[in-house]
Enzyme design. Structure first.
Site, PDB file in Angstrom:
ATOM      1  N   HIS A 145     -20.974  13.761 -10.121  1.00 17.28           N
ATOM      2  CA  HIS A 145     -20.611  14.355 -11.412  1.00 17.28           C
ATOM      3  C   HIS A 145     -21.861  14.418 -12.274  1.00 17.28           C
ATOM      4  O   HIS A 145     -22.660  13.500 -12.319  1.00 17.28           O
ATOM      5  CB  HIS A 145     -19.465  13.599 -12.076  1.00 17.28           C
ATOM      6  CG  HIS A 145     -19.599  12.121 -12.015  1.00 17.28           C
ATOM      7  ND1 HIS A 145     -19.296  11.388 -10.901  1.00 17.28           N
ATOM      8  CD2 HIS A 145     -20.048  11.243 -12.938  1.00 17.28           C
ATOM      9  CE1 HIS A 145     -19.527  10.115 -11.140  1.00 17.28           C
ATOM     10  NE2 HIS A 145     -20.004   9.998 -12.370  1.00 17.28           N
TER      11      HIS A 145
ATOM     12  N   MET B 126     -28.110  -7.281 -14.293  1.00 17.83           N
ATOM     13  CA  MET B 126     -27.244  -7.431 -13.112  1.00 17.83           C
ATOM     14  C   MET B 126     -27.838  -8.388 -12.086  1.00 17.83           C
ATOM     15  O   MET B 126     -27.141  -8.850 -11.192  1.00 17.83           O
ATOM     16  CB  MET B 126     -27.029  -6.063 -12.449  1.00 17.83           C
ATOM     17  CG  MET B 126     -26.263  -5.082 -13.289  1.00 17.83           C
ATOM     18  SD  MET B 126     -24.609  -5.657 -13.716  1.00 17.83           S
ATOM     19  CE  MET B 126     -23.801  -5.498 -12.142  1.00 17.83           C
TER      20      MET B 126
ATOM     21  N   TYR C 254     -28.790   2.688  -0.472  1.00 19.96           N
ATOM     22  CA  TYR C 254     -27.900   2.740  -1.650  1.00 19.96           C
ATOM     23  C   TYR C 254     -26.441   2.655  -1.209  1.00 19.96           C
ATOM     24  O   TYR C 254     -25.661   1.851  -1.726  1.00 19.96           O
ATOM     25  CB  TYR C 254     -28.157   4.052  -2.416  1.00 19.96           C
ATOM     26  CG  TYR C 254     -27.101   4.404  -3.436  1.00 19.96           C
ATOM     27  CD1 TYR C 254     -27.081   3.794  -4.689  1.00 19.96           C
ATOM     28  CD2 TYR C 254     -26.107   5.359  -3.152  1.00 19.96           C
ATOM     29  CE1 TYR C 254     -26.106   4.121  -5.632  1.00 19.96           C
ATOM     30  CE2 TYR C 254     -25.135   5.687  -4.081  1.00 19.96           C
ATOM     31  CZ  TYR C 254     -25.136   5.065  -5.316  1.00 19.96           C
ATOM     32  OH  TYR C 254     -24.176   5.387  -6.242  1.00 19.96           O
TER      33      TYR C 254
ATOM     34  N   GLU D  39     -20.833   8.546  -1.568  1.00 20.87           N
ATOM     35  CA  GLU D  39     -21.896   8.247  -0.597  1.00 20.87           C
ATOM     36  C   GLU D  39     -21.393   7.283   0.489  1.00 20.87           C
ATOM     37  O   GLU D  39     -21.997   7.185   1.558  1.00 20.87           O
ATOM     38  CB  GLU D  39     -23.107   7.630  -1.304  1.00 20.87           C
ATOM     39  CG  GLU D  39     -23.938   8.616  -2.082  1.00 20.87           C
ATOM     40  CD  GLU D  39     -24.726   9.586  -1.212  1.00 20.87           C
ATOM     41  OE1 GLU D  39     -25.429   9.138  -0.296  1.00 20.87           O
ATOM     42  OE2 GLU D  39     -24.620  10.798  -1.447  1.00 20.87           O
TER      43      GLU D  39
ATOM     44  N   THR E 178     -18.534   5.153  -4.721  1.00 25.38           N
ATOM     45  CA  THR E 178     -19.154   6.464  -4.585  1.00 25.38           C
ATOM     46  C   THR E 178     -18.784   7.195  -3.306  1.00 25.38           C
ATOM     47  O   THR E 178     -18.539   6.564  -2.270  1.00 25.38           O
ATOM     48  CB  THR E 178     -20.692   6.303  -4.634  1.00 25.38           C
ATOM     49  OG1 THR E 178     -21.307   7.507  -4.170  1.00 25.38           O
ATOM     50  CG2 THR E 178     -21.182   5.169  -3.750  1.00 25.38           C
TER      51      THR E 178
ATOM     52  N   ALA F  84     -23.375  -0.291 -13.813  1.00 23.61           N
ATOM     53  CA  ALA F  84     -24.822  -0.485 -13.631  1.00 23.61           C
ATOM     54  C   ALA F  84     -25.193  -0.382 -12.164  1.00 23.61           C
ATOM     55  O   ALA F  84     -24.510  -0.924 -11.290  1.00 23.61           O
ATOM     56  CB  ALA F  84     -25.235  -1.855 -14.165  1.00 23.61           C
ATOM     57  N   ALA F  85     -26.267   0.345 -11.903  1.00 24.16           N
ATOM     58  CA  ALA F  85     -26.743   0.473 -10.517  1.00 24.16           C
ATOM     59  C   ALA F  85     -28.126   1.090 -10.502  1.00 24.16           C
ATOM     60  O   ALA F  85     -28.509   1.816 -11.422  1.00 24.16           O
ATOM     61  CB  ALA F  85     -25.797   1.367  -9.707  1.00 24.16           C
ATOM     62  N   GLN F  86     -28.872   0.804  -9.443  1.00 23.58           N
ATOM     63  CA  GLN F  86     -30.016   1.630  -9.079  1.00 23.58           C
ATOM     64  C   GLN F  86     -29.328   2.786  -8.381  1.00 23.58           C
ATOM     65  O   GLN F  86     -28.909   2.674  -7.223  1.00 23.58           O
ATOM     66  CB  GLN F  86     -30.962   0.842  -8.164  1.00 23.58           C
ATOM     67  CG  GLN F  86     -32.302   1.525  -7.895  1.00 23.58           C
ATOM     68  CD  GLN F  86     -32.173   2.901  -7.279  1.00 23.58           C
ATOM     69  OE1 GLN F  86     -32.175   3.930  -7.998  1.00 23.58           O
ATOM     70  NE2 GLN F  86     -32.045   2.990  -5.978  1.00 23.58           N
TER      71      GLN F  86
ATOM     72  N   GLN G   1     -25.784   7.889 -17.731  1.00 22.72           N
ATOM     73  CA  GLN G   1     -24.984   9.096 -17.994  1.00 22.72           C
ATOM     74  C   GLN G   1     -23.527   8.728 -18.241  1.00 22.72           C
ATOM     75  O   GLN G   1     -22.933   9.060 -19.278  1.00 22.72           O
ATOM     76  CB  GLN G   1     -25.060  10.059 -16.807  1.00 22.72           C
ATOM     77  CG  GLN G   1     -24.083  11.235 -16.916  1.00 22.72           C
ATOM     78  CD  GLN G   1     -23.972  12.072 -15.656  1.00 22.72           C
ATOM     79  OE1 GLN G   1     -24.505  13.168 -15.617  1.00 22.72           O
ATOM     80  NE2 GLN G   1     -23.272  11.597 -14.638  1.00 22.72           N
ATOM     81  N   ASP G   2     -22.915   8.024 -17.284  1.00 22.85           N
ATOM     82  CA  ASP G   2     -21.480   7.738 -17.378  1.00 22.85           C
ATOM     83  C   ASP G   2     -21.183   6.729 -18.488  1.00 22.85           C
ATOM     84  O   ASP G   2     -20.178   6.851 -19.196  1.00 22.85           O
ATOM     85  CB  ASP G   2     -20.958   7.167 -16.049  1.00 22.85           C
ATOM     86  CG  ASP G   2     -20.977   8.193 -14.941  1.00 22.85           C
ATOM     87  OD1 ASP G   2     -21.452   9.321 -15.176  1.00 22.85           O
ATOM     88  OD2 ASP G   2     -20.534   7.865 -13.822  1.00 22.85           O
TER      89      ASP G   2
ATOM     90  N   LYS H 157     -23.551  -0.156  -1.879  1.00 16.30           N
ATOM     91  CA  LYS H 157     -22.293   0.191  -2.544  1.00 16.30           C
ATOM     92  C   LYS H 157     -21.088  -0.159  -1.665  1.00 16.30           C
ATOM     93  O   LYS H 157     -19.992  -0.408  -2.174  1.00 16.30           O
ATOM     94  CB  LYS H 157     -22.283   1.682  -2.897  1.00 16.30           C
ATOM     95  CG  LYS H 157     -23.127   2.020  -4.137  1.00 16.30           C
ATOM     96  CD  LYS H 157     -22.403   1.634  -5.414  1.00 16.30           C
ATOM     97  CE  LYS H 157     -23.120   2.108  -6.658  1.00 16.30           C
ATOM     98  NZ  LYS H 157     -22.406   1.772  -7.899  1.00 16.30           N
TER      99      LYS H 157
END
Ligand code: NAP
Ligand code: GDD
Length: 369
Positions: free
Chosen positions: A183, A61, A153, A131, A129, A83-85, A14-15, A157
């Site tokens: 977002h 990654m 997660y 989170e 994040t 990039a991330a899960q 998305q981003d 992070k």
């Protein structure tokens, strides 16, 4: 003048897709990392492919050598590590993979920059994040609020956040975190709660789905529009000094409120009754076929072992130091944009489906060979 060269990890997300558009419009040469998959799924960036300043490269990654080689080849002036899960619930099922990509992956990017001796010329943005605040210790949350990650997660992070800070202090590198609150957009993955709701509202209104099953309706989020947030990623890297910033709207809503508004934009008024697993959303106004029907139910399947329930960001620093406007898209506008998009998508899919069905019928009857 030196050319601005951006390398984006997570370009297909998305981003990544919005950031690519933003940087291309600013005249950047944009390079993105893609990974091999059996289905060629690059829907979000398909419209950018073929542009002279937009280049895609295979890397991963989890593969340091691929990152070292690519950074050496591209010689970026800015790296945006997106990039991330990125799915919190999935991180409980795949915690090791999540750590490999979301934690060690950040280290690999930093080391790829050092290996290529670019630490003084390449600025790095890390997608941190909200989170990280997890089981929140303060409401609302700002840059000084202590972290309490509450999922595999978020723990991964947290490593990403600290390794970025460590390389900034140890090697004097310009690397920083944007601590972004949720977002969303019409490009949001379909299993995140907002998009799941807007798609379901559109499908239910079109008679293609009976009911939407959700988890914790009380969960509170500070939801913004992804298109507005990518500008901040860029602003953070243009700042005089490398610093971390909270990016949020400063406004909070519950999953229930999001659902209620999304259904309203789809022409359905809901009334919520009951509590916990027994809560339901019943249609009290809308098309005759739907009135009285239970359109929203709660399912334990979408509960998390630990859930983050009170995210609310304080964007004061970003407003003052980056000159960013956190309220350029309101909550109401965000929901409306997403529902409008998904109603049109459902309509188009329905027509395409009818065409496919008719075609299958023709093929079966031997009308079309
Ligand atoms: P997204 O839509 O899930 O995109 C994730 C991207 O990471 C995709 O391009 C994905 O590629 C890529 N990726 C995953 N594993 C990879 C690997 N092993 N190697 C290379 N690429 C890999 O996420 P998003 O919403 O755009 O979020 C972007 C970043 O911001 C993420 O780091 C996320 O954790 C963080 N973040 C997001 C939010 C939010 O609300 N959206 C808030 C705070 C932070 P494929 O397309 O091949 O899967
Ligand atoms: N996905 C999902 N599906 N979430 C649900 C559901 C459901 O059916 N029902 C309720 N929820 C609740 C979740 O329990 C959570 O509290 C909230 O809705 C938001 O869930 P998601 O939309 O999956 O997003 P997230 O907040 O867990 O994570 C997103 O935002 C983070 C920033 O705070 C992701 O984009 C992360 O990558 C990002 O870091």
């Amino acid at each position: 003048m030196n050319k601005n060269i951006a390398l984006i990890t997570g370009v297909t997300g998305q981003d990544g897709s919005y950031l690519s558009e933003f940087l291309l419009a600013k005249g950047y040469e944009v390079h993105g990392i893609i990974r091999r998959s059996s289905v060629d799924y690059r829907e979000r960036i398909a419209h950018l492919e073929g542009q002279p300043n937009f280049h895609l490269h295979y890397a991963d990654m989890t593969d340091s050598m691929s990152l070292v080689k690519l950074v050496g080849k591209v010689q970026p002036t800015e790296i945006y590590n997106l990039a991330a899960q990125s799915h919190v619930q999935v991180s409980f099922d795949a915690p090791e993979f999540t750590a490999d990509v979301d934690a060690t992956g950040v280290l690999r990017v930093l080391e790829a920059v050092r290996t290529n001796h670019l630490e003084k010329t390449c600025r790095i943005y890390q997608a941190s994040t909200s989170e990280l605040y997890g089981k929140v210790e303060e409401v609302p949350q700002n840059e000084k609020t202590p972290f309490h990650p509450y999922s595999p997660y978020a723990v991964a992070k947290l490593y990403g956040f600290w390794i970025i800070k460590e390389y900034r202090e140890a090697y004097d590198m310009f690397c920083c975190s944007g601590i972004l609150f949720n977002h969303e957009s019409e490009r949001r993955g379909e299993t995140f709660v907002t998009r799941k709701i807007t798609l379901a509202a559109a499908r239910i209104a079109a008679g293609l789905q009976d009911c939407l099953y959700l988890g914790n309706l009380d969960s509170l989020r500070d939801w913004g529009y992804a298109k507005d947030y990518v500008e901040c990623m860029w602003l953070i890297l243009q700042h005089e000094t490398p610093e971390d910033f909270v990016i949020a709207t400063g406004v909070q809503h519950s999953v229930r409120e999001f659902t209620d508004l999304a259904f309203r934009y789809a022409g359905i008024k809901l009334e919520f009754k009951g509590e916990g697993l027994h809560e339901t959303g019943v249609c009290v106004d809308g098309s005759a076929e739907l009135i009285g029907k239970t359109l929203v139910r709660v399912s334990e399947d979408f509960y998390r072992p630990t859930d983050v329930v009170n995210l609310w960001g304080d964007p004061t620093k970003a407003k003052a130091e980056l000159g960013w406007n956190p309220q350029s898209t309101s909550f109401e506008d965000l929901v409306r944009i997403m529902v409008t998009h998904d109603m049109a998508k459902v309509k188009a899919d329905k027509v395409a489906g009818e065409v496919r069905t008719n075609l299958a019928e023709y093929l079966e009857k031997g009308i079309v060979k």
